[in-house]
Enzyme design. Structure first.
Site, PDB file in Angstrom:
ATOM      1  N   LYS A 143       0.742  -1.054   0.443  1.00  0.00           N
ATOM      2  CA  LYS A 143      -0.108   0.077   0.340  1.00  0.00           C
ATOM      3  C   LYS A 143       0.786   1.222   0.262  1.00  0.00           C
ATOM      4  O   LYS A 143       0.395   2.661  -0.111  1.00  0.00           O
ATOM      5  CB  LYS A 143      -1.001  -0.104   0.783  1.00  0.00           C
ATOM      6  CG  LYS A 143      -2.167  -1.369   0.631  1.00  0.00           C
ATOM      7  CD  LYS A 143      -2.951  -1.026  -0.224  1.00  0.00           C
ATOM      8  CE  LYS A 143      -3.995  -1.957   0.040  1.00  0.00           C
ATOM      9  NZ  LYS A 143      -5.638  -1.943  -1.316  1.00  0.00           N
ATOM     10  N   SER A 171      -3.656 -12.884   3.832  1.00  0.00           N
ATOM     11  CA  SER A 171      -3.055 -11.688   2.426  1.00  0.00           C
ATOM     12  C   SER A 171      -2.244 -12.285   2.013  1.00  0.00           C
ATOM     13  O   SER A 171      -2.906 -12.862   0.577  1.00  0.00           O
ATOM     14  CB  SER A 171      -3.694 -10.682   3.132  1.00  0.00           C
ATOM     15  OG  SER A 171      -4.746  -9.825   3.610  1.00  0.00           O
TER      16      SER A 171
END
Length: 920
Positions: free
Chosen positions: A618, A858
């Site tokens: 991110k 994830s």
């Protein structure tokens, strides 16, 4: 005993081969007996010797500033020519001095021998043994570069003679440290092939750029891509490369005043190319301040993707005497200059020899007011490539027909308006035939001339869907009784190779000739500027040009991309100094997951995004959404960034905002871990945990973040922005411009599939877009989806959204809708894989035990997806996925026995791996 007997027989065969080699004539000199009597060449002056040596090795005369790919080879085997010239240098001291000047003036490391000698050398480069019969060949171009580097660093006289250095693409991309050490001793270097990252200030090319700026002040050609604005703006202050002649600026974000200051620093500029500058307008040709330098006079000017530059601006530029006397070549592609306005430009450019305009039109040629025909006494080459825009719909006749009618009226006018035109490129396949038919009934001119085609012309034409140019030689009528001239049309690819050079023609006539394991693929093409060329696609080797005549083959290069410093420490060439924390975002390595690769017989690779400063993928999106707000003028120093985030985007934004001096406000669901909230506050963010409600609810944390930003923007002059990570396509652009290119470069284009999960959609969409484009659609891309997400059913059902039910232990991925980031590329996906929480938690423990990777759920889900895609594709494929973050922020749950039991996941972990459940 049979084994020993086999070895003895092998050694005897090798001894016989060595005896045969000894019996054959060795070296260049032994093939010819020494002549007795007077040496008549001793009286030849150096100028005559130089001309003779140039005929021996023509490539040494290449004083252009073209790259290795741009400069064409049409004179046989370049490496054999270099070898012959090196042998000439060994004849006498007089020959030595002349040949040495040529050998080291324009150095070119060629990929392969374009002759039968490649058979022998390709085998010699494989160091086969009894235990390794299929050895990989050595990297010959890199070995030659290492030998050249050593020679030049040891001999400053030879180094001072080097003017240009050309390298194969993969050599300059993989040997940046060696290239930097080479150019460091070349004070008179004018051109060198550099890696692509050099032009955008990539961190891996920092050392090379610094060496080139300090050690090579005579550089004559340079390019600056998006990301290199800082180094470009240093030029006026540091006075770097003052003799630059060729400059290309692509995708930069600058003020027009800054651009003029930079261009004014180059007094010798001759060729200027401006690409993808949507902010550039006509004011660049007429600066508002008298203190700013004027747009410089250049011989060649190229404008591409500059829609705000119009014919009026160019006319203003050409109103200056020094500008119109200098300009000889003008190229316009996707600019604001309309075809009906070209006559304004031509009338003010009396020395223009080449004009190119590429334009997609939506409407027919305007007839009111009538346009003057094209007229120029100097124009020789014209690219008039007018095509129909996709949105253009005008019945049966495309709008381009009227534009070619206008061009035809200019060609048929009497007296001739383009008397010296010899080459014409058009995107109308029937233009040449129509040219010799009856003239158009309504020419676009207030004065009606007499129309007759009266000059020979070479026409290159192709239709909108054709890939190949068709060449037509148009000859006008020679006598009065002839009604038509003659034409002869054929594809450019049918032009014989013998017209290029006898050496190429003879090589193509050899049946079955292989170069480095495959046939030389030859393409004959017509370039954008009316030139022809030939591309030969083969593998890379090079025969060295050493200052020492007795030099043997080069040392074998190491496979590792590392350089050895004087203290013995091996330092990766990718390391360097960045200006701030944001400069360290990206350029993460690919890690081969060895156990899974062995299981699937594929190469399963994970991109280590946990190595970003904020610890996750991110960081890339965070940097780009902030930069996008800066570029749009929404943020000023001290401004406020607001985001609604339940994952790592908030942490990435916290790092970026701290680094760039902005305040940060985060809204998140109150279901997030306390550790994540504490970390955000530790990084200086204001955090507002709010009740978790659906996206459609106005109290959703994202909508609350938006309202907060709107409120602050009204009250604070520094501004505020809601970065809107889900639907802000700057998120997707981060991966189109960084992640995708990194994966392609790191795998050297050998990637078969890519898969990852999606939250905002930016990573999957951006990487998919880039890999599909660069591979021509060959790379397959798959969505990895957790339970509770609707995207798997959306992709597999052809676009039907189901109601979202259930949930997953993974954070930050899975969606109940198609975001704007994902919507642009969801149709490009080749499929989707659904990954259960049981498989994800098992992979968390497997990666820790088998690979030593401490990954979050994830990332583990992505690894499971990569394994299943690899099994679906079959052995021998390369599959890439994202290791988006580590397990540090989730350890209190992923490795807690109570938490695992509460989720019913403890049984999914193999018993041998349950030793890692160390938390209660």
């Amino acid at each position: 005993m049979k084994f020993l007997k086999h070895i003895r027989s092998k050694s005897k065969v090798k001894e016989k081969e060595k005896e045969k080699e000894k019996a054959q004539p060795q070296g260049y000199a032994s093939q010819y007996a020494p002549r007795s009597g007077r040496d008549t060449t001793a009286r030849l002056p150096p100028a005559i010797l130089q001309r003779i040596f140039l005929a021996v090795c023509p490539l040494t005369a290449d004083d252009s500033y073209d790259s290795s790919e741009e400069s064409l080879i049409d004179y046989g085997c370049a490496l054999c020519d270099l070898k012959d010239l090196a042998q000439c240098a060994m004849v006498s001291r007089k020959w030595w001095n002349v040949a040495q000047d040529l050998l080291y003036r324009n150095i070119r490391i060629e990929p392969v021998h374009y002759c039968e000698r490649e058979y022998e050398l390709a085998e010699k480069r494989k160091h086969k043994s009894f235990f390794d019969r299929n050895a990989d060949p050595t990297d010959a171009p890199r070995g030659r570069l290492l030998l050249l580097m050593r020679t030049l660093r040891e001999n400053s006289v030879l180094a001072s003679r080097v003017v240009s250095l050309r390298l194969p693409y993969m050599t300059r991309e993989g040997s940046k440290a060696e290239l930097a050490r080479t150019v460091a001793v070349l004070p008179n270097l004018r051109y060198v092939d550099v890696p692509e990252g050099f032009y955008s200030d990539d961190i891996s090319s920092t050392a090379l750029k610094q060496e080139l700026q300090v050690s090579c002040p005579e550089i004559r050609r340079m390019k600056y891509n998006h990301g290199s604005e800082r180094s470009l703006m240093q030029i006026p202050r540091q006075r770097i490369w003052q003799n630059l002649e060729i400059l290309e600026l692509c995708g930069l974000q600058l003020e027009i005043e800054d651009l003029l200051v930079v261009l004014g620093s180059f007094s010798s500029l001759q060729d200027l190319k401006l690409v993808d500058l949507p902010w550039l307008d006509d004011s660049v040709f007429r600066p508002s301040s008298q203190t700013l330098p004027l747009f410089p006079p250049v011989k060649h000017l190229t404008l591409q993707d500059t829609p705000r530059v119009h014919a009026g601006g160019l006319a203003t530029y050409l109103s200056q005497v020094q500008n119109r006397e200098a300009l000889t070549q003008l190229s316009l592609s996707s600019t604001g200059v309309q075809p009906q306005q070209l006559h304004h430009v031509l009338s003010r450019a009396p020395y223009l020899e080449s004009l190119s305009i590429l334009k997609a039109v939506e409407r027919p040629f305007p007839v009111d007011p009538p346009s003057r025909p094209l007229a120029s006494q100097s124009l020789r080459h014209l690219h008039y490539e007018i095509t129909s825009a996709l949105s253009a719909r005008f019945g049966g006749q495309p709008p381009t027909a009227s534009y070619y009618t206008y061009l035809m009226s200019s060609l048929l006018a009497q007296p001739p308006l383009l008397p010296n035109l010899t080459e014409l490129y058009v995107r109308d396949p029937n233009f040449a035939e129509t040219l010799l038919l009856a003239p158009p009934s309504r020419p676009f001119s207030p004065v009606k001339p007499t129309f007759t085609f009266s000059q020979p012309l070479s026409v290159f034409s192709k239709g909108a869907k054709e890939l190949e140019w068709n060449f037509t030689s148009v000859t006008p009528p020679a006598t009065g009784h002839q009604k038509k001239g003659s034409i002869s049309t054929r594809p450019v690819s049918l032009m014989g190779a013998e017209s290029l050079s006898p050496a190429w023609y003879q090589m193509t006539k050899q049946p079955g000739l292989e170069v480095a394991g495959r046939l030389p693929a030859m393409e004959i093409w017509a370039g954008n500027e009316g030139t022809y060329g030939v591309n030969v696609k083969t593998t890379d080797i090079f025969s060295p040009c050493s200052a020492n005549p007795s030099a043997a083959s080069p040392p074998q290069p190491s496979a590792a991309a590392e350089s050895l410093n004087p203290y013995g420490l091996r330092v990766s060439s990718a390391q360097g100094v960045v200006e701030s924390l944001t400069g360290a975002i990206g350029s993460t390595p690919l890690i081969k997951l060895q156990k899974l690769s062995d299981e699937t017989s594929c190469s399963v690779l994970g991109k280590a995004e946990f190595q970003n400063p904020g610890g996750s993928v991110k960081d890339r999106a965070a940097l780009y959404v902030v930069k996008d707000a800066e570029e749009r003028g929404l943020l000023k120093p001290g401004g406020t960034v607001v985001e609604g985030t339940a994952g790592n985007t908030g942490i990435g934004l916290a790092h970026v905002c701290r680094s760039r001096g902005y305040k940060l406000v985060i809204y998140m669901p109150d279901t997030q871990s306390q550790g994540k909230v504490d970390l955000l506050r530790l990084l200086g963010a204001e955090v507002y945990p709010v009740p978790a409600v659906a996206w459609e609810n106005s109290d959703n944390y994202n909508w609350q973040a938006k309202r907060h930003a709107e409120r602050v923007a009204k009250e604070d002059e520094a501004g505020a922005v809601w970065t809107n990570q889900f639907d802000n396509v700057a998120n997707r652009r981060a991966h189109v411009e960084t992640t995708g290119p990194e994966i392609w470069a790191q795998t050297k284009g050998k990637v078969d599939a890519f898969t990852c999960a999606t939250g905002t959609g930016g990573t999957l969409a951006g990487v998919t877009r880039y890999l599909k484009d660069v591979s021509g659609g060959k790379v397959r891309c798959y969505l990895a989806d957790p339970p509770g997400s609707v995207l798997h059913s959306y992709v597999t059902s052809g676009g039907k959204l189901k109601e979202r039910t259930g949930g997953s232990i993974t954070e930050g991925i899975g969606q109940g809708r198609v975001t704007d980031n994902l919507a642009q590329e969801v149709g490009e996906l080749d499929g989707a894989v659904h990954i259960s929480d049981e498989k994800s938690i098992e992979m968390v423990y497997r990666c820790l035990d088998e690979e030593g990777l401490y990954l979050g759920a994830s990332s583990a889900l992505n690894v499971v997806a990569a394994k299943e895609v690899a099994e679906r594709l079959g052995p021998g494929h390369t599959v890439v996925t994202m290791l988006c973050d580590g397990a540090y922020r989730y350890a209190d749950r992923l490795f807690s026995g109570k938490w695992l039991e509460s989720k019913g996941l403890r049984g999914a972990i193999p018993k041998k791996l349950q030793k890692y459940i160390v938390l209660p």
